[in-house]
Design an enzyme around this catalytic site. Structure first.
Site, PDB file in Angstrom:
ATOM      1  N   HIS A   1       0.866  -1.203   0.000  1.00  0.00           N
ATOM      2  CA  HIS A   1       0.000   0.000   0.000  1.00  0.00           C
ATOM      3  C   HIS A   1       0.890   1.236   0.000  1.00  0.00           C
ATOM      4  CE1 HIS A   1      -3.817   2.182   1.342  1.00  0.00           C
ATOM      5  NE2 HIS A   1      -2.897   3.129   1.202  1.00  0.00           N
TER       6      HIS A   1
ATOM      7  N   HIS B   1       1.582   5.392  -1.734  1.00  0.00           N
ATOM      8  CA  HIS B   1       1.235   6.565  -2.544  1.00  0.00           C
ATOM      9  C   HIS B   1       2.501   7.107  -3.181  1.00  0.00           C
ATOM     10  CE1 HIS B   1      -2.861   6.841  -0.911  1.00  0.00           C
ATOM     11  NE2 HIS B   1      -2.290   6.310   0.161  1.00  0.00           N
TER      12      HIS B   1
ATOM     13  N   LYS C   1      -9.299  -0.062  -5.712  1.00  0.00           N
ATOM     14  CA  LYS C   1      -9.340   0.628  -4.417  1.00  0.00           C
ATOM     15  C   LYS C   1     -10.696   1.259  -4.183  1.00  0.00           C
ATOM     16  CE  LYS C   1      -7.849   2.294  -0.543  1.00  0.00           C
ATOM     17  NZ  LYS C   1      -6.770   3.225  -0.271  1.00  0.00           N
TER      18      LYS C   1
ATOM     19  N   HIS D   1     -10.477   1.399   1.983  1.00  0.00           N
ATOM     20  CA  HIS D   1     -10.245   2.405   3.019  1.00  0.00           C
ATOM     21  C   HIS D   1     -11.439   2.277   3.952  1.00  0.00           C
ATOM     22  CE1 HIS D   1      -8.593   6.250   4.626  1.00  0.00           C
ATOM     23  NE2 HIS D   1      -9.779   6.190   5.203  1.00  0.00           N
TER      24      HIS D   1
ATOM     25  N   HIS E   1      -4.458  -0.464   5.877  1.00  0.00           N
ATOM     26  CA  HIS E   1      -3.966   0.284   7.046  1.00  0.00           C
ATOM     27  C   HIS E   1      -4.901   0.161   8.239  1.00  0.00           C
ATOM     28  CE1 HIS E   1      -6.676   3.078   5.095  1.00  0.00           C
ATOM     29  NE2 HIS E   1      -5.799   3.445   4.188  1.00  0.00           N
TER      30      HIS E   1
ATOM     31  N   ASP F   1       1.544   2.717   3.496  1.00  0.00           N
ATOM     32  CA  ASP F   1       0.715   3.924   3.333  1.00  0.00           C
ATOM     33  C   ASP F   1       1.582   5.176   3.384  1.00  0.00           C
ATOM     34  OD1 ASP F   1      -1.576   5.307   2.769  1.00  0.00           O
ATOM     35  OD2 ASP F   1      -2.291   5.366   4.831  1.00  0.00           O
TER      36      ASP F   1
HETATM   37  O1  DOR Z   1      -3.194   9.570   5.590  1.00  0.00           O
HETATM   38  C1  DOR Z   1      -3.590   9.278   4.473  1.00  0.00           C
HETATM   39  N1  DOR Z   1      -3.023   9.818   3.358  1.00  0.00           N
HETATM   40  N2  DOR Z   1      -4.615   8.449   4.330  1.00  0.00           N
HETATM   41  C2  DOR Z   1      -5.188   8.199   3.150  1.00  0.00           C
HETATM   42  O2  DOR Z   1      -6.109   7.449   3.103  1.00  0.00           O
HETATM   43  C3  DOR Z   1      -4.713   8.900   1.931  1.00  0.00           C
HETATM   44  C4  DOR Z   1      -3.339   9.330   2.061  1.00  0.00           C
HETATM   45  C5  DOR Z   1      -2.907  10.311   0.988  1.00  0.00           C
HETATM   46  O3  DOR Z   1      -3.152  10.056  -0.198  1.00  0.00           O
HETATM   47  O4  DOR Z   1      -2.298  11.329   1.337  1.00  0.00           O
HETATM   48 ZN    ZN Z   2      -3.270   5.130   1.569  1.00  0.00          ZN
END
Ligand code: DOR
Ligand code: ZN
Length: 345
Positions: A12, A14, A98, A135, A173, A246
């Site tokens: 997971h 970004h 997702k 989520h 998460h 995450d």
């Molecule tokens: O803390 C987070 N940041 N939770 C999420 O679900 C998205 C993520 C983000 O894309 O910044």
């Molecule tokens: Zn995330």
């Protein structure tokens, strides 16, 4: 002391896009063989064609010599048709879909207000065994922010699990004892990822001597009893719990703001931070299964061939890291991490 592990994967992550992507990708590629890449870009990655194009941008941004495979995901909307699921499976590069409850978090406005509105698409995923990554938080303004995961499990996840018993689910998460219990009780097609920050911090980290925007993420940190439940799940050797950082970079200015963004950047020290959490639990022997085996097994992918080596030697995390035009503040900024990654030869 050194620790050698099968090269781990991040289930997971970004990565963002453009200059931000170029700034952060090397941190992940130095540690992980593969990562499940979140689709919450602006605009979101809602089709196989968009996922393929994003994958190409990630590959083009890799540092020379890096061997890293991005595993792409689609962003589920109320208009995702079943044929897009078929195309995703045929593509070979899209590995999951997702589910963001509409409005739950960063760039979640195009998400799904209610999964009951996308039943034919979920049925196609169940039939084709394409995992749905959740989520898991309700968005109702009248539900306490610290209860939103627990209420999601009761109100949304249990009925979803019953209506689609063969749908592969990953509760992303997880942050609560209730989510851990749900996954334990749910059978072989339900799994969960756990972040390093939720293993190392409880919600006091948000208020340590003052308000701490760099400890703010969603789902928000919970109280100590929940952190302990997560540590037990991660270090327990149970195959349906695995690593998902995450790691979610935001520019410093976007977090140190009147209305700061959710997300904690951990990719610069991801596996090292997990090693700390496992060492604190006296279970370093179980880190490899959690980080390198369970996720691949759940996704039906081969485990990675190579290895990485960690050394128990403390280092100080920089106060900031470059991030496109700006900078970001990584987890443990200006403080030490007990483990370091030994550069591969
Ligand atoms: O803390 C987070 N940041 N939770 C999420 O679900 C998205 C993520 C983000 O894309 O910044
Ligand atoms: Zn995330």
């Amino acid at each position: 002391m050194q620790l050698r592990l099968t090269r781990p994967d991040d289930w997971h992550l970004h990565l963002r896009d453009g200059a931000a992507l170029a700034a952060v990708l090397g941190d992940t590629a130095a540690r992980f063989g593969r990562a499940i890449v979140m689709p919450n870009l602006k605009p979101p990655v809602t089709t196989v064609a968009l996922a393929q194009a994003y994958r190409n941008r990630i590959l083009a941004a890799l540092p020379p010599g890096a061997r890293f495979e991005p595993l792409m995901t689609l962003y589920l909307t109320e208009r995702t048709p079943p044929f897009e699921i078929e195309a995703a499976v045929r593509s070979g590069c899209v590995h999951a879909v997702k589910y963001y409850p509409a409005g739950a978090t960063t760039n979640a406005d195009h998400g799904v207000a209610d999964w009951r509105r996308v039943r034919p698409t979920l049925a196609a995923m169940e039939r084709l065994r394409l995992p749905l990554l959740l989520h898991g938080e309700v968005t109702d303004a009248d539900v306490d922010a610290f209860d939103r995961e627990r209420v999601f499990v009761e109100r949304e996840l249990q009925p979803l699990r019953r209506e689609f018993p063969g749908l592969r689910l990953v509760l992303e998460h997880v942050t609560t004892a209730e989510a851990v219990d749900f996954v334990r009780g749910a059978g072989p097609d339900t799994a969960a990822t756990i972040t390093a920050h939720h293993l190392l911090w409880n919600r006091n980290a948000l208020f340590l001597g003052g308000l701490r925007p760099h400890a703010y993420c969603l789902p928000v940190l919970k109280r100590e009893r929940h952190r302990q439940a997560l540590v037990a799940a991660a270090t327990g050797g149970e195959p349906r719990f695995f690593l998902g950082t995450d790691s979610a970079p935001h520019a410093r200015a976007a977090k140190e703001s009147d209305c700061g963004c959710a997300g904690i950047y951990t990719a610069h020290a991801a596996i090292e931070l997990y090693a700390e959490a496992f060492e604190a639990a006296g279970r370093l022997d179980r880190l490899e299964a959690f980080a390198s085996w369970h996720g691949a097994d759940f996704y039906g992918l081969p485990r990675n061939g190579g290895t990485i080596t960690l050394e128990r030697r403390a280092w100080t995390v920089p106060a900031t890291l470059p991030f496109g035009d700006g900078e970001l503040v990584p987890m443990r900024a200006g403080q030490t991490v007990a483990w370091r990654l030994v550069p591969s030869a």
